[in-house]
Design a protein around this motif. Structure first.
Motif, mmCIF file in Angstrom:
data_model
loop_
_atom_site.group_PDB
_atom_site.id
_atom_site.type_symbol
_atom_site.label_atom_id
_atom_site.label_comp_id
_atom_site.label_asym_id
_atom_site.label_seq_id
_atom_site.Cartn_x
_atom_site.Cartn_y
_atom_site.Cartn_z
ATOM 1 N N ILE A 183 88.345 -14.303 76.158
ATOM 2 C CA ILE A 183 88.822 -15.416 75.344
ATOM 3 C C ILE A 183 90.330 -15.595 75.528
ATOM 4 N N LEU A 184 91.069 -14.493 75.497
ATOM 5 C CA LEU A 184 92.516 -14.557 75.698
ATOM 6 C C LEU A 184 92.866 -15.159 77.057
ATOM 7 N N ARG A 185 92.171 -14.712 78.069
ATOM 8 C CA ARG A 185 92.464 -15.209 79.428
ATOM 9 C C ARG A 185 92.148 -16.698 79.554
ATOM 10 N N ARG A 186 90.995 -17.085 79.041
ATOM 11 C CA ARG A 186 90.604 -18.484 79.158
ATOM 12 C C ARG A 186 91.566 -19.392 78.375
ATOM 13 N N ARG A 187 92.041 -18.922 77.205
ATOM 14 C CA ARG A 187 92.882 -19.780 76.363
ATOM 15 C C ARG A 187 94.319 -19.851 76.852
ATOM 16 N N ILE B 172 80.881 -18.773 76.427
ATOM 17 C CA ILE B 172 80.425 -17.503 75.837
ATOM 18 C C ILE B 172 79.277 -17.691 74.849
ATOM 19 N N GLY B 173 78.866 -18.941 74.626
ATOM 20 C CA GLY B 173 77.692 -19.191 73.813
ATOM 21 C C GLY B 173 77.919 -19.183 72.319
ATOM 22 N N VAL B 174 79.091 -19.638 71.870
ATOM 23 C CA VAL B 174 79.366 -19.745 70.435
ATOM 24 C C VAL B 174 79.964 -21.114 70.159
ATOM 25 N N SER B 175 80.126 -21.452 68.876
ATOM 26 C CA SER B 175 80.687 -22.744 68.511
ATOM 27 C C SER B 175 82.206 -22.732 68.631
ATOM 28 N N GLN B 176 82.779 -23.933 68.632
ATOM 29 C CA GLN B 176 84.237 -24.047 68.686
ATOM 30 C C GLN B 176 84.869 -23.388 67.467
ATOM 31 N N MET B 177 84.235 -23.522 66.301
ATOM 32 C CA MET B 177 84.763 -22.906 65.081
ATOM 33 C C MET B 177 84.784 -21.384 65.199
ATOM 34 N N GLN B 178 83.740 -20.827 65.805
ATOM 35 C CA GLN B 178 83.705 -19.375 65.996
ATOM 36 C C GLN B 178 84.795 -18.920 66.958
ATOM 37 N N VAL B 179 85.057 -19.718 68.005
ATOM 38 C CA VAL B 179 86.139 -19.375 68.938
ATOM 39 C C VAL B 179 87.472 -19.372 68.202
ATOM 40 N N SER B 180 87.687 -20.368 67.340
ATOM 41 C CA SER B 180 88.928 -20.422 66.570
ATOM 42 C C SER B 180 89.079 -19.189 65.688
ATOM 43 N N ARG B 181 87.983 -18.775 65.066
ATOM 44 C CA ARG B 181 88.022 -17.582 64.200
ATOM 45 C C ARG B 181 88.302 -16.327 65.016
ATOM 46 N N LEU B 182 87.673 -16.220 66.177
ATOM 47 C CA LEU B 182 87.894 -15.051 67.032
ATOM 48 C C LEU B 182 89.339 -14.998 67.526
ATOM 49 N N LEU B 183 89.877 -16.152 67.921
ATOM 50 C CA LEU B 183 91.267 -16.194 68.374
ATOM 51 C C LEU B 183 92.218 -15.773 67.266
ATOM 52 N N ARG B 184 91.934 -16.216 66.052
ATOM 53 C CA ARG B 184 92.783 -15.846 64.925
ATOM 54 C C ARG B 184 92.776 -14.336 64.715
ATOM 55 N N GLN B 185 91.604 -13.735 64.808
ATOM 56 C CA GLN B 185 91.504 -12.288 64.631
ATOM 57 C C GLN B 185 92.229 -11.537 65.745
ATOM 58 N N ILE B 186 92.079 -12.030 66.983
ATOM 59 C CA ILE B 186 92.745 -11.374 68.120
ATOM 60 C C ILE B 186 94.259 -11.455 67.964
ATOM 61 N N MET B 187 94.774 -12.628 67.587
ATOM 62 C CA MET B 187 96.205 -12.806 67.427
ATOM 63 C C MET B 187 96.761 -11.934 66.317
ATOM 64 N N LEU B 188 95.998 -11.737 65.268
ATOM 65 C CA LEU B 188 96.439 -10.852 64.185
ATOM 66 C C LEU B 188 96.560 -9.405 64.682
ATOM 67 N N VAL B 189 95.605 -8.977 65.530
ATOM 68 C CA VAL B 189 95.654 -7.628 66.091
ATOM 69 C C VAL B 189 96.905 -7.483 66.950
ATOM 70 N N LEU B 190 97.192 -8.462 67.800
ATOM 71 C CA LEU B 190 98.353 -8.391 68.675
ATOM 72 C C LEU B 190 99.656 -8.438 67.892
ATOM 73 N N ARG B 191 99.682 -9.273 66.860
ATOM 74 C CA ARG B 191 100.902 -9.359 66.067
ATOM 75 C C ARG B 191 101.146 -8.053 65.305
ATOM 76 N N SER B 192 100.082 -7.448 64.805
ATOM 77 C CA SER B 192 100.230 -6.167 64.108
ATOM 78 C C SER B 192 100.797 -5.098 65.045
ATOM 79 N N ALA B 193 100.381 -5.148 66.325
ATOM 80 C CA ALA B 193 100.887 -4.172 67.297
ATOM 81 C C ALA B 193 102.380 -4.364 67.542
ATOM 82 N N LEU B 194 102.835 -5.631 67.527
ATOM 83 C CA LEU B 194 104.253 -5.914 67.769
ATOM 84 C C LEU B 194 105.137 -5.513 66.583
ATOM 85 N N THR B 195 104.579 -5.607 65.368
ATOM 86 C CA THR B 195 105.378 -5.312 64.176
ATOM 87 C C THR B 195 105.224 -3.876 63.687
ATOM 88 N N ALA B 196 104.365 -3.114 64.389
ATOM 89 C CA ALA B 196 104.123 -1.723 63.949
ATOM 90 C C ALA B 196 105.366 -0.875 64.173
#
Length: 267
Positions: free
Chosen positions: A225-229, A243-267
């Motif tokens: 998802i990260l690579r494609r976006r 990947i066989g999911v809805s656009q809304m699900q992709v948006s939710r997944l991207l939000r979760q991934i970005m939160l993980v990455l941001r947490s790593a930067l602020t740790a």
């Protein structure tokens, strides 16, 4: 005695189509009467035809919304196209006003995008390609029963997929996004947060090195998802189709991934 099967119930879509057909027939009749009338009477017929044609103009304008141009401006341009169609229509034995008016109104809308809507003007090739994309996108979506991918658009228009991507990346030239705008994929971040400046090269390198092991540990689907976006610049709809999911699900997944990455930067 064999009973006939009941007729299917008329849907709202059927009723709306019937109303559009009735309105089109009335406009046709008015313009044919006007063609045989004197100048003053003809103008009266044409004014009534414009009034009846306004819903059609508004419908066509609505198809160009969310593309960086004010909706009221689009409706005004569509109405100008309608008036031009009414004034320019010449009824004949095999003519049909609706078939004449739709391309006339669409032409006015596309001309407005081409000539007036650019705040940052890209090359004419990109402008023309965006016009072609706008023309086929909705029709492809209706035929394919999903939003068309880059490859779908490239095949329909007859250009390489890379050129479609170039045109899609320039979509913001109609109305550039504010640096304070929140990212759809990560509402906690603004556009300014993810654009590197001229003086933060070392910080950028440090962030990349910090995130590299974090990205490596992500599930395979999240990495895709990260690579494609952010590398392939695919839309959320295109990623969802892959990947066989809805656009809304992709948006939710991207939000979760970005939160993980941001947490790593602020740790």
């Amino acid at each position: 005695m064999r009973q006939s099967s009941p007729l299917p119930a008329r849907t709202d879509l059927d009723r709306r189509q019937e109303l559009r057909d009735q309105r089109a027939a009335e406009i046709e009749q008015l313009l044919r009467l006007g063609a045989e009338a004197g100048t003053q009477r003809r103008a009266s017929y044409q004014d009534r035809a414009v009034e009846l044609g306004l819903p059609m103009a508004h419908t066509l304008a609505a198809r160009y919304r969310q593309r960086g141009v004010d909706g009221e401006d689009l409706e005004q341009v569509a109405c100008v196209g309608l008036v031009k169609a009414v004034r320019g229509y010449r009824p004949g034995p095999e003519t049909d006003f609706r078939s004449y008016a739709v391309p006339t109104i669409r032409g006015e809308l596309r001309k407005h995008f081409r000539d007036r809507a650019w705040m940052v003007r890209p090359p004419r090739r990109i402008q023309d390609l965006q016009t072609a994309i706008n023309a086929v996108e909705g029709e492809l979506a209706a035929r394919l029963q999903r939003w068309p991918t880059t490859d779908d658009l490239a095949e329909a228009i007859g250009v390489p997929a890379e050129e479609i991507l170039d045109a899609q990346r320039a979509q913001g030239c109609f109305r550039p996004v504010s640096l304070d705008a929140r990212l759809r994929s990560a509402p906690d971040l603004t556009l300014e947060n993810v654009i590197s400046g001229d003086t933060d090269t070392y910080a950028l390198v440090e962030h990349v090195e910090t995130l590299r092991p974090v990205v490596d540990k992500l599930p395979e689907r999240d990495r895709l998802i990260l690579r494609r976006r952010f590398v392939d610049h695919r839309t959320q709809a295109e990623i969802g189709a892959e990947i066989g999911v809805s656009q809304m699900q992709v948006s939710r997944l991207l939000r979760q991934i970005m939160l993980v990455l941001r947490s790593a930067l602020t740790a």
